[in-house]
Design a protein around this motif. Structure first.
Motif, short mmCIF file in Angstrom:
data_model
loop_
_atom_site.label_atom_id
_atom_site.label_comp_id
_atom_site.label_asym_id
_atom_site.label_seq_id
_atom_site.Cartn_x
_atom_site.Cartn_y
_atom_site.Cartn_z
N TRP A 79 0.82 -1.21 0.00
CA TRP A 79 0.00 0.00 0.00
C TRP A 79 0.85 1.26 0.00
O TRP A 79 0.50 2.25 -0.65
CB TRP A 79 -0.95 0.00 1.19
CG TRP A 79 -2.02 -1.04 1.02
CD1 TRP A 79 -2.14 -2.22 1.68
CD2 TRP A 79 -3.10 -0.99 0.09
NE1 TRP A 79 -3.23 -2.91 1.22
CE2 TRP A 79 -3.84 -2.17 0.24
CE3 TRP A 79 -3.52 -0.07 -0.86
CZ2 TRP A 79 -4.96 -2.45 -0.52
CZ3 TRP A 79 -4.64 -0.35 -1.61
CH2 TRP A 79 -5.35 -1.53 -1.45
N ILE A 80 1.98 1.24 0.69
CA ILE A 80 2.87 2.41 0.71
C ILE A 80 3.42 2.67 -0.68
O ILE A 80 3.43 3.81 -1.17
CB ILE A 80 4.00 2.21 1.75
CG1 ILE A 80 3.43 2.24 3.16
CG2 ILE A 80 5.08 3.28 1.59
CD1 ILE A 80 4.42 1.84 4.23
N VAL A 81 3.86 1.61 -1.34
CA VAL A 81 4.40 1.76 -2.70
C VAL A 81 3.30 2.24 -3.64
O VAL A 81 3.53 3.13 -4.48
CB VAL A 81 5.02 0.43 -3.19
CG1 VAL A 81 5.36 0.49 -4.67
CG2 VAL A 81 6.24 0.09 -2.37
N LEU A 82 2.12 1.70 -3.52
CA LEU A 82 1.00 2.10 -4.38
C LEU A 82 0.66 3.58 -4.20
O LEU A 82 0.47 4.31 -5.17
CB LEU A 82 -0.22 1.24 -4.08
CG LEU A 82 -1.43 1.46 -4.97
CD1 LEU A 82 -1.13 1.04 -6.40
CD2 LEU A 82 -2.61 0.69 -4.44
N VAL A 83 0.61 4.03 -2.95
CA VAL A 83 0.31 5.45 -2.68
C VAL A 83 1.41 6.35 -3.23
O VAL A 83 1.12 7.40 -3.83
CB VAL A 83 0.10 5.67 -1.16
CG1 VAL A 83 0.08 7.15 -0.82
CG2 VAL A 83 -1.17 5.00 -0.70
#
Length: 80
Positions: free
Chosen positions: A9-13
């Motif tokens: 999720w961090i990478v996606l954001v």
């Protein structure tokens, strides 16, 4: 690195922020919030309209053995 991992999720954001920029994402979220608010307001207005509407006239069912006298008179008038 599964679908539910926090690193995913961090990478996606980060990718979304880099592609669209922080200002565009925040304005998009504001537009989504306005849409949700107007949708809720529309639902509330519909509920109020239904509450204010007059109840439908109650139609009483006749039992199978009874004859509607008004219908008999109307048929007699049509027959002649």
């Amino acid at each position: 690195m599964g679908f539910g991992s926090p690193l995913h999720w961090i990478v996606l954001v980060l990718v979304v922020v880099l592609l669209f920029g922080g200002g565009r994402v925040s304005s998009l979220m504001g537009d989504v919030a306005k849409g949700i608010k107007s949708f809720k307001k529309g639902l509330a207005d519909d509920d109020e309209d239904v509450a204010r509407a007059k109840p439908a006239p109650r139609i009483e069912k006749q039992s199978a053995g009874t004859i509607d006298q008004a219908a008999v008179r109307d048929e007699q008038k049509l027959d002649g």
